[in-house]
Design a protein around this motif. Structure first.
Motif, PDB file in Angstrom:
ATOM      1  N   LYS A 105       0.832  -1.199   0.000  1.00 34.75           N
ATOM      2  CA  LYS A 105       0.000   0.000   0.000  1.00 34.75           C
ATOM      3  C   LYS A 105       0.870   1.254   0.000  1.00 34.75           C
ATOM      4  O   LYS A 105       0.598   2.215  -0.727  1.00 34.75           O
ATOM      5  N   THR A 106       1.940   1.261   0.772  1.00 40.77           N
ATOM      6  CA  THR A 106       2.867   2.391   0.803  1.00 40.77           C
ATOM      7  C   THR A 106       3.479   2.618  -0.571  1.00 40.77           C
ATOM      8  O   THR A 106       3.560   3.746  -1.058  1.00 40.77           O
ATOM      9  N   ASP A 112       0.716   3.891  -3.079  1.00 39.92           N
ATOM     10  CA  ASP A 112       0.240   5.259  -2.843  1.00 39.92           C
ATOM     11  C   ASP A 112       1.199   6.309  -3.380  1.00 39.92           C
ATOM     12  O   ASP A 112       0.778   7.399  -3.796  1.00 39.92           O
ATOM     13  N   SER A 113       2.489   6.006  -3.376  1.00 35.74           N
ATOM     14  CA  SER A 113       3.471   7.006  -3.824  1.00 35.74           C
ATOM     15  C   SER A 113       3.929   6.799  -5.260  1.00 35.74           C
ATOM     16  O   SER A 113       4.651   7.633  -5.806  1.00 35.74           O
ATOM     17  N   LYS A 148       1.800   6.639   7.488  1.00 39.00           N
ATOM     18  CA  LYS A 148       0.676   5.762   7.790  1.00 39.00           C
ATOM     19  C   LYS A 148      -0.194   5.573   6.561  1.00 39.00           C
ATOM     20  O   LYS A 148      -0.423   6.513   5.800  1.00 39.00           O
ATOM     21  N   VAL A 149      -0.679   4.355   6.385  1.00 38.16           N
ATOM     22  CA  VAL A 149      -1.548   4.043   5.249  1.00 38.16           C
ATOM     23  C   VAL A 149      -2.850   3.457   5.786  1.00 38.16           C
ATOM     24  O   VAL A 149      -2.906   2.940   6.901  1.00 38.16           O
ATOM     25  N   GLU A 150      -3.868   3.550   4.968  1.00 39.67           N
ATOM     26  CA  GLU A 150      -5.165   2.970   5.333  1.00 39.67           C
ATOM     27  C   GLU A 150      -5.324   1.640   4.607  1.00 39.67           C
ATOM     28  O   GLU A 150      -5.316   1.582   3.371  1.00 39.67           O
ATOM     29  N   TYR A 155       2.125   2.285  11.474  1.00 46.04           N
ATOM     30  CA  TYR A 155       2.055   2.476  10.024  1.00 46.04           C
ATOM     31  C   TYR A 155       0.650   2.288   9.457  1.00 46.04           C
ATOM     32  O   TYR A 155       0.462   2.391   8.247  1.00 46.04           O
TER      33      TYR A 155
END
Length: 338
Positions: free
Chosen positions: A185-186, A189-190, A212-214, A299
């Motif tokens: 996810k990290t 997202d980037s 932090k990620v959801e 995180y």
């Protein structure tokens, strides 16, 4: 009449002697040409053949593994050669793998593509003697070039090639599937932004990326974990298949390597067949772990929802800050740790 007969007989004897001498001379020439010691035909397997493939999945820590292996002067490992979905066919993949394991990729075939060019470059340096690396490897993600590309290769054509070329395989998995989801996810997202750092090489870089990620919750989270669990099970099954086929293989767990870095020395030695070059380093380790905090809730922005989702399921052991706190017997029963 008597004189003519004598002349004819002498002519016949002379002709027979000429034929016999000619045959003897030809036999002597043939013996001289073919009795010299011949050089052995060049083998399709290099003298120091221990070339290898790292079979794994995305965000498994494979970049860290590869960088650690490459620290040895005689070991090198390339990237993901099969990540171009629209380029690779079964025939091209077979040519590429066979060519890589003999360090002559594409030598006798005209194929255009960056992957072949990268492998040809390795082979060219080897041919010229400009590369001290005697063990070459590359990474093969389980979903490349298609979702079941690697599985299809193992099922249809790969095993005979690996056996013929005396290749070695390394299978790398992750045990903590929730941390794997955080890493994915990290990264997702980037991706496509200036802040995208897939692999950190300093504590500052790692801190800037580890936001932090959801994570998904409820059924979506459970389906995601099921999917990752199937992937790890597939890697384990492929490893067992290779073992049964007599192909030298290692099954590595990221969390075990992270806990005990000394394992890398054994892996390098195994790849180099015990050669002292495996202990001769030419570069320091520069990789820095992005999600280094033991407490995973640092995180995950929606930790409470994630915790509520996993409690009472087979995955609730993943709520442990560190899976070393959850013995294997408890993992099977889903012991809660948070």
């Amino acid at each position: 009449m008597g004189g003519r007969q004598r002349l004819l007989n002498e002519y016949r004897r002379s002709a027979v002697r000429t034929v016999v001498l000619t045959v003897m001379m030809l036999s002597m020439m043939h013996w001289l040409l073919h009795s010299q010691p011949r050089k052995a035909a060049p083998s399709s397997i290099p003298e120091h053949n221990a070339h290898f493939i790292v079979v794994t999945t995305q965000r498994s820590g494979s970049r860290w593994l590869v960088d650690e292996l490459r620290r040895a002067r005689c070991i090198d490992c390339g990237g993901e050669y099969f990540n171009a979905k629209d380029f690779w066919t079964t025939q091209k993949m077979r040519l590429a793998v066979d060519g890589f394991l003999t360090l002559s990729p594409g030598k006798n075939v005209s194929v255009v593509g960056k992957a072949f060019e990268d492998m040809r470059d390795v082979w060219a340096r080897k041919e010229k003697g400009t590369s001290p690396k005697r063990r070459q490897g590359f990474k093969w993600m389980l979903n490349q070039p298609t979702d079941i590309g690697a599985e299809e290769a193992f099922a249809s054509w790969l095993l005979p090639v690996l056996k013929q070329r005396r290749a070695k395989l390394i299978f790398l998995v992750r045990r903590h599937l929730l941390r794997l989801l955080v890493s994915k996810k990290t990264n997702a997202d980037s991706k496509g932004t200036e802040q995208h750092v897939p692999h950190a090489h300093s504590t500052e870089e790692a801190s800037s990326v580890a936001k932090k990620v959801e994570l998904p919750a409820r059924r979506r989270l459970l389906r995601a974990l099921d999917r990752e669990n199937r992937t790890m099970a597939t890697l384990k099954a492929l490893f067992e298949t290779c073992q049964k086929a007599g192909i030298p293989s290692k099954f590595l767990v990221y969390e075990d390597l992270d806990r005990d870095n000394s394992q890398f020395a054994d892996i390098r030695s195994w790849l180099a067949d015990g050669d002292a070059c495996a202990r001769d380093f030419d570069k320091p380790s520069k990789d820095v772990k992005i999600h280094s905090h033991a407490d995973l809730r640092e995180y995950v922005s929606n930790w409470e929802r994630v915790k509520d989702t996993l409690r009472g399921t087979a995955y609730q052991h993943l709520l442990c800050d560190d899976l070393r706190d959850a013995p294997e017997s408890d993992i099977g029963r889903g012991r809660a740790c948070a």
